[in-house]
Design a protein around this motif. Structure first.
Motif, mmCIF file in Angstrom:
data_model
loop_
_atom_site.group_PDB
_atom_site.id
_atom_site.type_symbol
_atom_site.label_atom_id
_atom_site.label_comp_id
_atom_site.label_asym_id
_atom_site.label_seq_id
_atom_site.Cartn_x
_atom_site.Cartn_y
_atom_site.Cartn_z
ATOM 1 N N ASP A 1 -9.356 27.294 -29.851
ATOM 2 C CA ASP A 1 -10.624 27.181 -30.576
ATOM 3 C C ASP A 1 -11.778 26.926 -29.609
ATOM 4 O O ASP A 1 -12.875 27.464 -29.786
ATOM 5 C CB ASP A 1 -10.548 26.067 -31.612
ATOM 6 C CG ASP A 1 -9.460 26.307 -32.653
ATOM 7 O OD1 ASP A 1 -9.087 27.482 -32.876
ATOM 8 O OD2 ASP A 1 -8.971 25.316 -33.227
ATOM 9 N N HIS B 1 -12.517 30.200 -27.930
ATOM 10 C CA HIS B 1 -13.187 31.077 -28.894
ATOM 11 C C HIS B 1 -14.673 30.723 -28.969
ATOM 12 O O HIS B 1 -15.542 31.606 -28.891
ATOM 13 C CB HIS B 1 -12.504 30.914 -30.258
ATOM 14 C CG HIS B 1 -12.943 31.875 -31.300
ATOM 15 N ND1 HIS B 1 -14.025 31.640 -32.117
ATOM 16 C CD2 HIS B 1 -12.442 33.081 -31.669
ATOM 17 C CE1 HIS B 1 -14.172 32.657 -32.939
ATOM 18 N NE2 HIS B 1 -13.220 33.553 -32.694
ATOM 19 N N SER C 1 -11.737 38.106 -31.644
ATOM 20 C CA SER C 1 -10.435 38.097 -32.317
ATOM 21 C C SER C 1 -9.290 38.176 -31.306
ATOM 22 O O SER C 1 -8.148 37.837 -31.646
ATOM 23 C CB SER C 1 -10.336 39.225 -33.345
ATOM 24 O OG SER C 1 -10.228 40.479 -32.711
ATOM 25 N N THR D 1 -8.066 34.807 -31.172
ATOM 26 C CA THR D 1 -7.352 34.478 -32.411
ATOM 27 C C THR D 1 -5.935 35.049 -32.373
ATOM 28 O O THR D 1 -4.968 34.374 -32.764
ATOM 29 C CB THR D 1 -8.121 35.031 -33.626
ATOM 30 O OG1 THR D 1 -9.452 34.515 -33.592
ATOM 31 C CG2 THR D 1 -7.452 34.653 -34.929
#
Length: 194
Positions: free
Chosen positions: A93, A96, A175, A178
């Motif tokens: 996270d 990201h 992504s 992710t």
């Protein structure tokens, strides 16, 4: 009077660092000269050199500042996740968030090594410390999560993170991180005895 001078001096140093980070991030380190950094900071070149003995010293200091920023970001993400396995995944996270906030620019530490092949440059020590610190943190988190081989898992997760960040920057697609997090979730499940 001396405390006022010290405050101004500290502000000048921070102005130069902030300007260098912005310019290095947007244009690359080699493409930016000290004149541009001084102008962006609103200081004279003499002021810049009163804080940093050379451009190399400024580059190393800017990398160190980016490492401090990263540590704050990581700590904030870790503090918001309570479970040990969740903390391992919280690192994704943080990556990201960094990718998006840096407008999909490559990792500044990787960018530095691409621009400066000479391993004797003082910036390489900062980059090595940054990457080794990440791996140690992940190893500690994997151990706390109960992984049977925390160092090996931390190595695998580090490679996932770094590769996903590069792919995310190249493709301008967060992504990728992710997807790497989903892979790390599977690795973590396999590594932690039930």
């Amino acid at each position: 009077m001396s405390s006022v001078m010290g405050t101004r001096r500290g502000q000048g140093r921070q102005l130069v660092l902030d300007a260098a980070i912005r310019l290095f991030r947007s244009k690359g380190i080699r493409a930016v000269g000290v004149n541009a950094v001084a102008a962006e900071a609103g200081v004279t070149k003499a002021t810049l050199y009163s804080h940093f003995a050379s451009k190399d010293a400024l580059v190393a200091a800017s990398l160190n500042e980016r490492d401090i920023e990263w540590q704050r970001r990581l700590t904030r993400h870790l503090d918001h996740h309570v479970g040990d396995g969740e903390q391992v995944l919280a690192v994704f996270d943080a990556y990201h968030e960094a990718l998006i906030e840096d407008d999909y620019r490559p990792c500044p530490f990787v960018s530095f090594t691409a621009e400066f092949a000479d391993a004797s440059h003082e910036g390489h020590q900062v980059v090595a410390h940054h990457k080794q610190s990440l791996r140690r943190t992940l190893s500690d988190l994997c151990q706390a999560a109960g992984a049977s081989e925390p160092e090996a898992l931390a190595g695998d997760i580090t490679r996932l993170l770094e590769g996903a960040y590069v792919m995310g920057a190249v493709l301008r697609d967060a992504s990728e991180i992710t997807l790497a997090k989903a892979t790390a979730t599977r690795l973590l499940r396999e590594a932690v005895p039930a």
